[in-house]
Write an enzyme that holds these catalytic residues in place. Structure first.
Site, PDB file in Angstrom:
ATOM      1  N   ARG A   1      15.762 -19.446 -28.659  1.00 36.41           N
ATOM      2  CA  ARG A   1      16.981 -19.333 -29.450  1.00 36.41           C
ATOM      3  C   ARG A   1      17.645 -17.995 -29.141  1.00 36.41           C
ATOM      4  O   ARG A   1      16.982 -17.040 -28.723  1.00 36.41           O
ATOM      5  CB  ARG A   1      16.662 -19.420 -30.942  1.00 36.41           C
ATOM      6  CG  ARG A   1      15.934 -20.697 -31.363  1.00 36.41           C
ATOM      7  CD  ARG A   1      15.496 -20.613 -32.821  1.00 36.41           C
ATOM      8  NE  ARG A   1      14.825 -21.827 -33.268  1.00 36.41           N
ATOM      9  CZ  ARG A   1      13.509 -22.019 -33.218  1.00 36.41           C
ATOM     10  NH1 ARG A   1      12.720 -21.055 -32.736  1.00 36.41           N
ATOM     11  NH2 ARG A   1      12.976 -23.135 -33.659  1.00 36.41           N
TER      12      ARG A   1
ATOM     13  N   HIS B   1      22.672 -22.464 -27.606  1.00 35.50           N
ATOM     14  CA  HIS B   1      21.842 -23.589 -28.055  1.00 35.50           C
ATOM     15  C   HIS B   1      21.935 -24.773 -27.096  1.00 35.50           C
ATOM     16  O   HIS B   1      20.984 -25.559 -26.984  1.00 35.50           O
ATOM     17  CB  HIS B   1      22.241 -24.011 -29.473  1.00 35.50           C
ATOM     18  CG  HIS B   1      21.064 -24.423 -30.302  1.00 35.50           C
ATOM     19  ND1 HIS B   1      20.104 -23.539 -30.752  1.00 35.50           N
ATOM     20  CD2 HIS B   1      20.664 -25.648 -30.743  1.00 35.50           C
ATOM     21  CE1 HIS B   1      19.181 -24.180 -31.440  1.00 35.50           C
ATOM     22  NE2 HIS B   1      19.492 -25.468 -31.439  1.00 35.50           N
TER      23      HIS B   1
ATOM     24  N   ARG C   1      19.309 -24.305 -24.687  1.00 35.68           N
ATOM     25  CA  ARG C   1      18.011 -24.689 -25.281  1.00 35.68           C
ATOM     26  C   ARG C   1      17.827 -26.209 -25.151  1.00 35.68           C
ATOM     27  O   ARG C   1      16.757 -26.681 -24.769  1.00 35.68           O
ATOM     28  CB  ARG C   1      17.980 -24.245 -26.735  1.00 35.68           C
ATOM     29  CG  ARG C   1      16.692 -24.573 -27.503  1.00 35.68           C
ATOM     30  CD  ARG C   1      16.728 -23.834 -28.840  1.00 35.68           C
ATOM     31  NE  ARG C   1      15.761 -24.326 -29.799  1.00 35.68           N
ATOM     32  CZ  ARG C   1      14.489 -23.930 -29.873  1.00 35.68           C
ATOM     33  NH1 ARG C   1      14.042 -23.044 -28.994  1.00 35.68           N
ATOM     34  NH2 ARG C   1      13.689 -24.401 -30.803  1.00 35.68           N
TER      35      ARG C   1
ATOM     36  N   HIS D   1       8.968 -25.682 -32.311  1.00 35.93           N
ATOM     37  CA  HIS D   1       9.236 -26.610 -33.407  1.00 35.93           C
ATOM     38  C   HIS D   1       7.972 -26.809 -34.243  1.00 35.93           C
ATOM     39  O   HIS D   1       6.893 -27.009 -33.698  1.00 35.93           O
ATOM     40  CB  HIS D   1       9.670 -27.983 -32.870  1.00 35.93           C
ATOM     41  CG  HIS D   1      11.057 -27.999 -32.325  1.00 35.93           C
ATOM     42  ND1 HIS D   1      11.508 -28.983 -31.456  1.00 35.93           N
ATOM     43  CD2 HIS D   1      12.116 -27.174 -32.522  1.00 35.93           C
ATOM     44  CE1 HIS D   1      12.776 -28.750 -31.158  1.00 35.93           C
ATOM     45  NE2 HIS D   1      13.158 -27.659 -31.779  1.00 35.93           N
TER      46      HIS D   1
END
Length: 291
Positions: free
Chosen positions: A144, A237, A240, A263
């Site tokens: 991130r 993002h 990502r 995650h």
């Protein structure tokens, strides 16, 4: 003020990122203004379920997306859970308030051919080295932007070819680095030390040798992607999402990608499987005689 204590709780105990905290603070301010203007109260412990439902109708009337409204409802649920914990209310006004149904949005990503079109200035200056490293770290690690901005030199394990990434809620994870990435880092550090006699304690710096802001990183990535992709969203993002999608396309398991992205829930990672399936459908339709 109650909201100030709640925000401090999010920072100190929940350890939310600054961007998330800012979003929660903005949501709470909007809610306070609505209660003041429509019910002549700023005491949020007196809010009823009926009041929250009227706020929900107000948000719908403003044509906000269901996703945006659900985020605001999440803010209120978190706030009133905090109030319950602090014994400020006996029951939450969020009882019976359900999230709105929203279409599942597949993550956008940049194709591999477009990634390879990204170019940098043809010089040996600090900004060029920094921009190249910034882009490659985001694309090759899937971190991130907040994690990127928080990196320090000691997070790089040259011998082990690993990078320690400080994730959400202070959870660290290790991400593999290539030999090529290590060389990029070392070249950048050499140029950085020559450019700034003293600088912030960060791996990547802005043009003044200071900590990069979220907007600085966003603008850099947006500029890099602007000439190579037609995607409307050109953000850190997206890189990502691109990292995860390209790994999956090359056969990486969802569990491995989950760990690399940091995650907590595998369900969060599974959206990339849907992305790949949609790509396969598109390819099949275009290529098969009866597609």
């Amino acid at each position: 003020m109650l909201v100030d204590k709640f925000i401090l709780y999010l920072k100190a105990e929940k350890r939310f990122s600054m961007l998330t905290v800012d979003a929660y603070q903005s949501d709470m301010q909007q809610f306070i203004e609505y209660m003041r203007d429509n019910y002549e109260t700023t005491d949020l412990t007196e809010v009823s379920t009926v009041m929250v439902k009227s706020y929900l109708v107000h948000l719908k009337a403003k044509n906000l997306s269901n996703r945006s409204i659900n985020r605001k409802l999440t803010t209120l649920r978190t706030f009133y859970k905090y109030c319950l914990r602090e014994n400020l209310i006996e029951k939450t006004p969020m009882t019976g308030i359900k999230s709105l149904r929203q279409d599942k949005v597949l993550p956008k990503f940049v194709t591999e051919s477009d990634i390879n079109k990204v170019s940098f200035a043809d010089d040996d200056g600090f900004a060029t080295h920094r921009d190249r490293l910034l882009f490659e770290l985001l694309y090759q690690t899937g971190m991130r932007q907040a994690e990127l901005r928080g990196l320090v030199d000691s997070d790089v394990d040259r011998a082990g070819l690993l990078l320690k990434v400080h994730g959400k809620r202070n959870k660290d994870r290790l991400v593999p680095l290539s030999h090529q990435m290590i060389r990029l880092i070392e070249q950048y550090q050499t140029v950085r030390e020559a450019a700034f006699a003293s600088h912030a304690d960060r791996l990547l710096l802005n043009d003044r040798g200071e900590v990069m802001s979220p907007y600085f990183v966003y603008n850099k990535v947006h500029h890099m992607l602007e000439g190579v992709t037609t995607l409307k969203q050109k953000s850190p993002h997206v890189l990502r999402h691109t990292f995860a999608t390209h790994l999956l396309d090359e056969g990486a398991s969802l569990v491995a990608i989950q760990k690399l992205l940091g995650h907590e829930d595998l369900a969060t990672t599974q959206v990339y499987a849907h992305t790949t399936i949609e790509q396969l459908k598109k390819i099949h339709k275009q290529a098969h005689p009866k597609g």
